[in-house]
Design a protein around this motif. Structure first.
Motif, short mmCIF file in Angstrom:
data_model
loop_
_atom_site.label_atom_id
_atom_site.label_comp_id
_atom_site.label_asym_id
_atom_site.label_seq_id
_atom_site.Cartn_x
_atom_site.Cartn_y
_atom_site.Cartn_z
N PHE A 583 0.83 -1.21 0.00
CA PHE A 583 0.00 0.00 0.00
C PHE A 583 0.87 1.26 0.00
N ARG A 584 1.98 1.20 0.68
CA ARG A 584 2.89 2.35 0.68
C ARG A 584 3.43 2.60 -0.74
N HIS A 585 3.82 1.52 -1.41
CA HIS A 585 4.26 1.64 -2.80
C HIS A 585 3.12 2.18 -3.66
N LEU A 586 1.92 1.68 -3.44
CA LEU A 586 0.77 2.10 -4.24
C LEU A 586 0.48 3.58 -4.04
N ALA A 587 0.66 4.08 -2.83
CA ALA A 587 0.49 5.52 -2.59
C ALA A 587 1.47 6.32 -3.43
N THR A 588 2.68 5.81 -3.58
CA THR A 588 3.68 6.48 -4.42
C THR A 588 3.26 6.44 -5.88
N VAL A 589 2.76 5.29 -6.33
CA VAL A 589 2.29 5.14 -7.72
C VAL A 589 1.15 6.13 -8.00
N GLU A 590 0.19 6.20 -7.06
CA GLU A 590 -0.95 7.11 -7.24
C GLU A 590 -0.50 8.56 -7.39
N THR A 591 0.38 8.99 -6.50
CA THR A 591 0.83 10.38 -6.53
C THR A 591 1.55 10.68 -7.85
N GLU A 592 2.39 9.76 -8.28
CA GLU A 592 3.13 9.95 -9.52
C GLU A 592 2.19 9.95 -10.73
N MET A 593 1.21 9.06 -10.70
CA MET A 593 0.23 8.99 -11.80
C MET A 593 -0.54 10.30 -11.90
N ARG A 594 -0.98 10.84 -10.76
CA ARG A 594 -1.75 12.09 -10.79
C ARG A 594 -0.89 13.26 -11.27
N ARG A 595 0.40 13.20 -11.01
CA ARG A 595 1.30 14.21 -11.56
C ARG A 595 1.23 14.20 -13.09
N ASP A 596 1.28 13.00 -13.66
CA ASP A 596 1.21 12.89 -15.12
C ASP A 596 -0.13 13.37 -15.65
N VAL A 597 -1.23 13.01 -14.96
CA VAL A 597 -2.56 13.42 -15.42
C VAL A 597 -2.67 14.95 -15.43
N ASP A 598 -2.09 15.59 -14.45
CA ASP A 598 -2.17 17.06 -14.38
C ASP A 598 -1.49 17.73 -15.57
N ILE A 599 -0.61 17.01 -16.24
CA ILE A 599 0.04 17.58 -17.43
C ILE A 599 -0.99 17.96 -18.48
N TYR A 600 -2.09 17.17 -18.56
CA TYR A 600 -3.12 17.45 -19.56
C TYR A 600 -3.77 18.81 -19.35
N MET A 601 -3.83 19.25 -18.11
CA MET A 601 -4.50 20.51 -17.81
C MET A 601 -3.53 21.69 -17.78
N THR A 602 -2.24 21.42 -17.74
CA THR A 602 -1.28 22.51 -17.58
C THR A 602 -0.34 22.68 -18.76
N GLU A 603 -0.22 21.66 -19.59
CA GLU A 603 0.69 21.73 -20.72
C GLU A 603 -0.07 21.39 -22.00
N ASP A 604 0.59 21.62 -23.12
CA ASP A 604 -0.06 21.40 -24.42
C ASP A 604 0.03 19.92 -24.79
N GLU A 605 -0.61 19.09 -23.98
CA GLU A 605 -0.63 17.65 -24.22
C GLU A 605 -2.06 17.14 -24.12
N THR A 606 -2.33 16.03 -24.80
CA THR A 606 -3.62 15.34 -24.72
C THR A 606 -3.34 13.86 -24.50
N PRO A 607 -4.36 13.08 -24.17
CA PRO A 607 -4.14 11.63 -24.00
C PRO A 607 -3.67 10.93 -25.27
N LEU A 608 -3.75 11.60 -26.42
CA LEU A 608 -3.26 11.00 -27.66
C LEU A 608 -1.83 11.42 -27.99
N THR A 609 -1.29 12.37 -27.23
CA THR A 609 0.10 12.78 -27.46
C THR A 609 1.00 12.45 -26.28
N PHE A 610 0.42 12.16 -25.13
CA PHE A 610 1.20 11.84 -23.94
C PHE A 610 0.49 10.74 -23.16
N ALA A 611 1.19 9.66 -22.89
CA ALA A 611 0.60 8.53 -22.15
C ALA A 611 1.04 8.57 -20.70
N VAL A 612 0.08 8.47 -19.79
CA VAL A 612 0.38 8.44 -18.36
C VAL A 612 1.23 7.21 -18.05
#
Length: 881
Positions: A583-612
């Motif tokens: 679960f501790r590892h999974l918490a790290t995975v979640e946080t890192e994944m959400r960092r990548d998802v936030d790229i869609y809202m802050t940078e010129d990327e879409t799910p078709l140009t950047f894969a989480v």
């Protein structure tokens, strides 16, 4: 704006504007008259426009004796109406964040969203931040949908929330706002079990339908999944302006009926903007040969359709083949904010520092996890299939302690009299219903025996000790609560035990958890029916030893996540140390994944140009094998990051090998460095411009702990070799960082520093031979080879300085750690390291490259791949899931 004359005053056709009522219009528009007489003249003008051009229509109005000022008002009204119609047919866009949108928030005339706000206020939601945050996050989702008046669209999006964090309230708000703007049909796919479908139907009826009953029609009921309705025109015909709600289970039989009915109603669906909400979107939706095609078929009958998946474990959804005609979220992925007061993975289990973070700033989590020894597991869970039949569980010491603590916590909550009125404990050891049923007799015996022994001094002494120990480890004051003394809760215990029910909650159960008919105090034993979506009200204690193999399965089984208003100090979880680490590892995975998802809202990327990207684990799959079939190994650069060891074995042979590797590196550095800085009084040595092959040799000898996938020697050396080939990282600075006040450790003749103290994280039953120190390297240490004062620099500043001053030079730091490492008294969650030999810690700092060198430790969707293969789940094809 008030009327300029009484509404019932007589009006002359040629009267000036001041003699007419006016209506409020949008900001910046002129107010225009609103009377029966004016409406009649305006209708005459519109009729004339059907046969004549505008100039001729105006002349004919003049011939009717209508004054010039009134004609001008008629023309202005016609112009405004034309603009409104054009906006609806061809929606304009505004920029919101990193996206163009037509929706920027609620309007005053809305009905569905204000009704939800009223309900939430009555339920005690605060205006700020709770309702404000919900408003903002639901507006964000609606802003990513298509305008309902577009002629055709097939949107695919994904919303990532947290387990038990209010995702249902969020998608209910999204439905409300979409309904206020013109979406007509709402299909909610509510998991695979009847309990969750019923729970979702009840919530939507309460918050959407009942406050505006005249606006809604329902295709499903509280105890009725979808059955074909007669006369689709009565639901979707142009003359029917109601919204249509359909809450269905993700079941092949049900979805097939819905598809056939919609297909037969296709003539009425051309002008029917539809929003499909897929709750628990990673379950059944992805890679199934029954449910997945049916969802796609349903969408094919709807020319104007937006599909939005909701899940807290989006791993499978993010790995769908984007090139296939499937449900990959090609249009958007968005994070929901973490609500205030939510108990999530990181809050309970802590996490590891991500690249670029200061480890000292990453929280360890609350001290609420209790260890179940591995020897206890066979007592509560059959270890093989052959052991299932006839299995009889044993109430071990840890299970009895967990149950007794649950009764004490329930009594304390009754004393407080605040928060959720229900009290639940979860026991989850197996998916087998026969195993669930086997717990009934021993649990009822323990309850009855305890109830009859409350006058026994030995029992009371044990309960008092348990309560005092737990309340000391997690002080109530840290959560804004006051400790309930044992003497205060003791009078409540007889009634707690009397009212406590033992419930087997599974697909075969005659009696299930029911929170709708009065307060519940229950110990629930279950499996899959309790691991998805269904909320365990008032959950305070969990006993969890279920064997799992994938991130999403593990995360969804964490029913202890959620809100604990009024008893935030009381939750406890009993599980094995291995599960806690997962679960501790999974918490790290979640946080890192959400960092990548936030790229869609802050940078010129879409799910078709950047894969989480999803970080992997040596013992866990990211998701089911079929759902990863189209995933690819993703690239993650070490450039601009620092890597450090925090897991260690404590046996002497392993440690002596690392000591030898470190001494070999230092001796070679002394002989080969271009220059050296020796500051023994500060516990610092730096050897500059050492050849890279000495680092490669060291990494081939030094042994990283196998539970540190980010510290993989092959990945590190592979990355270094790629950089060297490109002309970088050919030279390294080798540093030694010690404690000036510690006892000496010699790396080479004349090279000695004091040993550092790094205590291990304290766990009740630690895994033999394993130590987790969590933090090794400070921010200051990452700048040990930089000139000048760096004390004021943050992580980003240090990396910028490194790139400017040492753009092609790596840094490797060695830490001698004292084998005892007794923690200071202030470190409550630490204990002595107690290794057999002194420990060598390693930190590596990589300069940011001018190009993209990568290592392989993540997986992601392949943005150029072909069709995903399907996996079948037999439960999804049955009617009674």
């Amino acid at each position: 704006m008030p009327a300029l004359c009484p509404a019932d005053a007589p009006h002359d056709v040629g009267a000036p504007l001041g003699s007419f009522d006016v209506t409020r219009t949008r900001q910046g528009e002129r107010s225009l008259p609103m009377t029966d007489a004016f409406d009649g003249m305006y209708d005459t003008f519109k009729a004339l426009l059907d046969s004549f051009p505008p100039s001729e229509a105006v002349k004919r109005l003049e011939q009717l004796g209508i004054g010039a000022e009134i004609i001008q008002q008629i023309r202005e009204r016609h112009e405004q109406q034309t603009v409104r119609i054009k906006e609806l047919e061809e929606p304009h866009a505004v920029v919101l964040g990193n996206r163009d949108t037509w929706y920027t928030g609620p309007h005053a005339k809305d009905k569905c969203w204000p009704a939800i706000v009223d309900i939430l206020r009555k339920d005690g939601w605060s205006e700020d931040p709770a309702i404000k945050s919900l408003d903002e996050s639901s507006t964000r989702v609606v802003s990513l949908l298509n305008h309902p008046k577009e002629k055709s669209y097939s949107t695919r999006g994904l919303v990532v929330g947290y387990v038990q964090s209010g995702k249902t309230t969020n998608f209910t708000s999204v439905i409300a706002k979409a309904a206020d703007r013109g979406y007509k049909l709402f299909i909610v796919l509510a998991g695979v079990h009847n309990g969750l479908r019923r729970q979702t139907q009840a919530r939507l009826v309460q918050q959407l339908v009942e406050p505006n009953a005249a606006m809604w029609s329902q295709l499903t009921g509280l105890d009725r999944d979808f059955t074909p309705q007669e006369n689709p025109a009565s639901y979707f015909g142009k003359s029917n302006g109601t919204r249509v709600l359909c809450v269905v289970k993700k079941n092949a039989t049900v979805l097939r009926k819905l598809y056939r009915w919609l297909e037969a109603a296709s003539d009425y669906l051309k002008d029917c903007p539809t929003l499909i909400i897929d709750d628990e979107a990673d379950q059944a939706t992805v890679a199934t040969n029954s449910i997945n095609p049916l969802i796609l078929s349903i969408m094919s009958t709807l020319p104007r359709c937006a599909y939005v998946g909701y899940t807290a474990s989006p791993f499978a959804n993010l790995l769908i083949d984007p090139s296939a005609e499937d449900l990959y979220p090609k249009d958007f992925v968005v994070n929901l904010p973490k609500p205030d007061g939510h108990f999530g993975t990181e809050v309970l289990f802590g996490r590891y520092a991500l690249d670029g973070e200061d480890p000292e700033q990453v929280d360890d989590g609350h001290d609420m996890i209790r260890s179940v020894p591995e020897d206890d597991v066979p007592c509560v869970r059959p270890m093989t299939k052959a052991d299932v039949e006839g299995f009889e569980p044993v109430v071990t010491d840890t299970l009895r302690t967990a149950i007794e603590y649950f009764w004490l916590a329930t009594a304390a909550r009754r004393v407080r009299g605040t928060g959720n009125r229900h009290n639940t404990m979860l026991i989850h050891t197996s998916v087998k219903t026969v195993v669930h049923d086997s717990f009934r007799r021993p649990l009822e015996h323990l309850r009855d025996h305890t109830a009859g022994s409350l006058s026994d001094s030995a029992l009371l002494l044990r309960l008092r000790g348990l309560w005092d120990r737990e309340t000391a480890q997690v002080p109530a004051e840290e959560f804004g609560e006051t400790k309930v003394p044992f003497e205060a809760l003791l009078p409540e215990l007889p009634e707690v035990l009397k009212s406590c029910r033992i419930i087997m909650d599974n697909s075969n159960s005659e009696y299930r958890l029911d929170y709708e008919n009065g307060p519940v105090t229950a110990i629930a034993v279950g499996g899959n029916t309790l691991s998805r979506g269904l909320t365990l009200e008032g959950l305070s204690v969990s006993y969890f030893v279920r064997a799992v193999s994938a991130y999403d399965t593990l995360l969804q089984m964490g029913r202890w996540f959620g809100f604990r208003n009024g008893y935030a100090d009381l939750p406890r979880i009993w599980m094995t140390d291995e599960l806690a680490e997962w679960f501790r590892h999974l918490a790290t995975v979640e946080t890192e994944m959400r960092r990548d998802v936030d790229i869609y809202m802050t940078e010129d990327e879409t799910p078709l140009t950047f894969a989480v990207r999803l970080r992997t684990h040596p013992a866990l799959r990211v998701t089911a094998a079929a759902k990863m079939r189209d995933a690819v190994t993703a690239a993650s650069s070490y450039g601009g990051k620092r890597v450090q060891t925090h897991y260690f074995h404590t046996d002497g042979e392993w440690l002596r090998g690392n000591i030898a590797a470190a001494r070999g590196l230092v001796s070679a550095s002394v002989a080969n460095a271009v220059s050296a800085e020796e500051r023994p009084s500060e516990g610092r040595f730096v050897y500059r411009d050492v050849p890279y092959d000495l680092v490669i040799d060291f990494l081939s000898c030094y042994r990283f702990h196998e539970q540190s996938p980010e510290n993989d020697a092959d990945l590190l050396t592979g990355y270094i070799r790629k950089r060297v080939t490109a002309g970088s990282l050919r030279r390294w600075n080798i540093a030694i960082v010690g404690n000036p006040r510690g006892e000496g450790f010699e790396f080479a003749p004349g090279v000695s520093v004091g040993r550092n103290v790094r205590a291990r994280l304290a766990v009740p039953n630690p895994t033999p031979g394993l130590a987790d120190i969590k933090t090794l390297m400070s921010r200051r240490d990452a700048a040990v080879d930089l000139d000048g004062d760096v004390s004021a620099l943050k992580e980003e500043g240090i990396m910028k300085r490194r790139r400017a001053e040492l753009p092609d030079t790596g840094l490797l730091v060695l830490y001698p750690i004292d084998k005892v490492s007794t923690p200071s008294p202030s470190k409550l969650r630490r204990e002595a390291l107690n290794a057999e030999e002194h420990v060598i810690g390693v930190g590596l700092v990589f300069p940011a490259p001018m190009y993209d060198s990568t290592v392989e430790k993540y997986i992601s969707a392949d943005l150029s791949k072909i069709r995903l293969e399907d996996e079948d789940y037999s439960i999804l094809d049955s009617d009674d899931a």
